[in-house]
Motif scaffolding. Structure first.
Motif, PDB file in Angstrom:
ATOM      1  N   HIS A  52       0.125   3.063  -3.802  1.00  0.00           N
ATOM      2  CA  HIS A  52       0.672   1.712  -3.657  1.00  0.00           C
ATOM      3  C   HIS A  52       1.883   1.743  -2.746  1.00  0.00           C
ATOM      4  O   HIS A  52       2.340   2.811  -2.336  1.00  0.00           O
ATOM      5  CB  HIS A  52       0.954   1.069  -5.018  1.00  0.00           C
ATOM      6  CG  HIS A  52       2.056   1.696  -5.800  1.00  0.00           C
ATOM      7  ND1 HIS A  52       1.971   2.968  -6.333  1.00  0.00           N
ATOM      8  CD2 HIS A  52       3.290   1.235  -6.155  1.00  0.00           C
ATOM      9  CE1 HIS A  52       3.084   3.248  -6.981  1.00  0.00           C
ATOM     10  NE2 HIS A  52       3.917   2.219  -6.883  1.00  0.00           N
ATOM     11  N   HIS A  54       5.160   1.023  -2.841  1.00  0.00           N
ATOM     12  CA  HIS A  54       6.578   1.249  -3.144  1.00  0.00           C
ATOM     13  C   HIS A  54       7.131   2.459  -2.383  1.00  0.00           C
ATOM     14  O   HIS A  54       6.440   3.465  -2.199  1.00  0.00           O
ATOM     15  CB  HIS A  54       6.777   1.418  -4.650  1.00  0.00           C
ATOM     16  CG  HIS A  54       6.640   0.128  -5.405  1.00  0.00           C
ATOM     17  ND1 HIS A  54       6.321   0.068  -6.741  1.00  0.00           N
ATOM     18  CD2 HIS A  54       6.758  -1.161  -4.983  1.00  0.00           C
ATOM     19  CE1 HIS A  54       6.278  -1.208  -7.126  1.00  0.00           C
ATOM     20  NE2 HIS A  54       6.529  -1.966  -6.076  1.00  0.00           N
ATOM     21  N   ASP A  56       9.153   4.805  -3.084  1.00  0.00           N
ATOM     22  CA  ASP A  56       9.204   6.133  -3.714  1.00  0.00           C
ATOM     23  C   ASP A  56       7.835   6.818  -3.690  1.00  0.00           C
ATOM     24  O   ASP A  56       7.694   7.955  -4.147  1.00  0.00           O
ATOM     25  CB  ASP A  56       9.773   6.050  -5.145  1.00  0.00           C
ATOM     26  CG  ASP A  56       8.944   5.192  -6.082  1.00  0.00           C
ATOM     27  OD1 ASP A  56       8.588   4.053  -5.709  1.00  0.00           O
ATOM     28  OD2 ASP A  56       8.652   5.654  -7.208  1.00  0.00           O
ATOM     29  N   HIS A  57       6.823   6.136  -3.117  1.00  0.00           N
ATOM     30  CA  HIS A  57       5.482   6.716  -2.966  1.00  0.00           C
ATOM     31  C   HIS A  57       5.080   6.854  -1.499  1.00  0.00           C
ATOM     32  O   HIS A  57       4.072   7.498  -1.197  1.00  0.00           O
ATOM     33  CB  HIS A  57       4.440   5.865  -3.715  1.00  0.00           C
ATOM     34  CG  HIS A  57       4.749   5.761  -5.172  1.00  0.00           C
ATOM     35  ND1 HIS A  57       4.014   6.402  -6.148  1.00  0.00           N
ATOM     36  CD2 HIS A  57       5.769   5.134  -5.826  1.00  0.00           C
ATOM     37  CE1 HIS A  57       4.558   6.164  -7.331  1.00  0.00           C
ATOM     38  NE2 HIS A  57       5.625   5.396  -7.164  1.00  0.00           N
ATOM     39  N   HIS A 108       0.636  -3.133 -11.661  1.00  0.00           N
ATOM     40  CA  HIS A 108       1.978  -2.712 -11.228  1.00  0.00           C
ATOM     41  C   HIS A 108       2.260  -3.337  -9.863  1.00  0.00           C
ATOM     42  O   HIS A 108       3.298  -3.966  -9.660  1.00  0.00           O
ATOM     43  CB  HIS A 108       2.031  -1.193 -11.171  1.00  0.00           C
ATOM     44  CG  HIS A 108       3.320  -0.622 -10.661  1.00  0.00           C
ATOM     45  ND1 HIS A 108       4.505  -0.737 -11.341  1.00  0.00           N
ATOM     46  CD2 HIS A 108       3.604   0.072  -9.526  1.00  0.00           C
ATOM     47  CE1 HIS A 108       5.460  -0.139 -10.644  1.00  0.00           C
ATOM     48  NE2 HIS A 108       4.942   0.355  -9.537  1.00  0.00           N
ATOM     49  N   ASP A 130       1.550   4.596 -10.317  1.00  0.00           N
ATOM     50  CA  ASP A 130       2.395   3.972 -11.338  1.00  0.00           C
ATOM     51  C   ASP A 130       1.588   3.020 -12.227  1.00  0.00           C
ATOM     52  O   ASP A 130       2.145   2.048 -12.751  1.00  0.00           O
ATOM     53  CB  ASP A 130       3.550   3.193 -10.679  1.00  0.00           C
ATOM     54  CG  ASP A 130       4.586   4.112 -10.064  1.00  0.00           C
ATOM     55  OD1 ASP A 130       4.485   5.342 -10.210  1.00  0.00           O
ATOM     56  OD2 ASP A 130       5.519   3.584  -9.430  1.00  0.00           O
TER      57      ASP A 130
END
Ligand code: ZN
Ligand code: FE
Length: 256
Positions: A52, A54, A56-57, A108, A130
């Motif tokens: 996804h 975000h 942090d990914h 999410h 997540d």
């Protein structure tokens, strides 16, 4: 095949799956820890799987692709650093000699995908970002409880032995919440003790397995009598699984 959780950004894991000298990285929120792991083990990166959008990914995707030339796979309905192969769920592709099934798991985020493969003579692998955590699930930033329920149901339909490779080390907090939901569930207490020892040794609590998650994860247990009762006591308007999940999620958001 060799599976490693690379800690990054505080509580993220970047999963590295290696076969001989080649590797896949999943959700690289940072490039440096992946480059260090590749270098230390003499691996070349051939693919990057993204669940996804975000940061942090995805934060390490552009640099890793530039340095290694790895092919990038990611969610069709979300913006991640281009170019990449867009995946909406329901399709399959080959990488590292494995057939990866793509599952649409919104909740999410709206376009979140998960990746499933069956390595020869090993337990299946699930990279679920997540969406599903050990003893928990992701926050509902872009989806409804009904969407998250359907996504978790799709993951829960995978085989018992499936290795659940989550993108965060949230396990201890999740298990404390799970114990509050089901004080009588001895599997939760047992797993909490094991995970505490892992963390005391600075080791990951992951991967989990789907068989274990079915026993301990309140968000996969929304049709269990004890979980329904706890959710009803915390605002669930009905015994419907989506209403139970919504109440659990809200309760967890305010739980410490
Ligand atoms: Zn996220
Ligand atoms: Fe995350």
């Amino acid at each position: 095949m060799d599976l490693t959780a690379i800690p990054a950004l505080g509580d993220n894991y970047i999963w590295l799956l290696a076969d001989g000298g080649r590797a896949l990285a999943v959700d690289p929120g940072a490039a440096a820890p992946v480059q260090q792991a590749l270098h230390a083990r003499g691996l070349s990166l051939v693919g990057i799987l993204v669940t996804h959008h975000h940061a942090d990914h995805t934060g390490g995707v552009a640099q890793l692709r530039a340095v290694t030339g790895a092919a990038v796979y990611g969610p069709a309905r979300e913006a991640i650093p281009p170019p990449y192969r867009p995946l909406a769920g329901g399709e399959a592709f080959n990488a590292l000699g494995l057939t990866w099934r793509v599952l649409a798991v919104p909740g999410h985020t709206a376009g979140h995908v998960a990746y499933y493969a069956q390595p020869p003579e090993q337990a299946p692998l699930l990279f679920c970002g997540d969406t599903l955590f050990c003893a928990g699930c992701g926050r509902l930033f872009e989806g409804t409880p009904a969407q998250m329920l359907a996504s978790l149901d799709a993951l829960a339909a995978l085989p018992d032995a499936t290795r659940v490779c989550c993108a965060h080390e949230y396990t201890l907090g999740n298990l404390r919440f799970a114990a509050a939901v089901e004080p009588g569930n001895t599997a939760i207490a047992r797993h909490l003790a094991w995970c505490q020892a892992q963390r005391d040794g600075d080791l990951p609590t992951l991967p989990s397995t789907l068989a274990l998650e079915r026993q301990i994860n309140p968000f996969l247990r929304t049709r269990e009598t004890a979980v329904i009762a706890a959710a009803r006591a915390h605002g669930a308007g009905s015994t419907d699984a989506a209403a139970v999940l919504a109440a659990l999620r809200e309760w967890k958001n305010n739980f410490s």
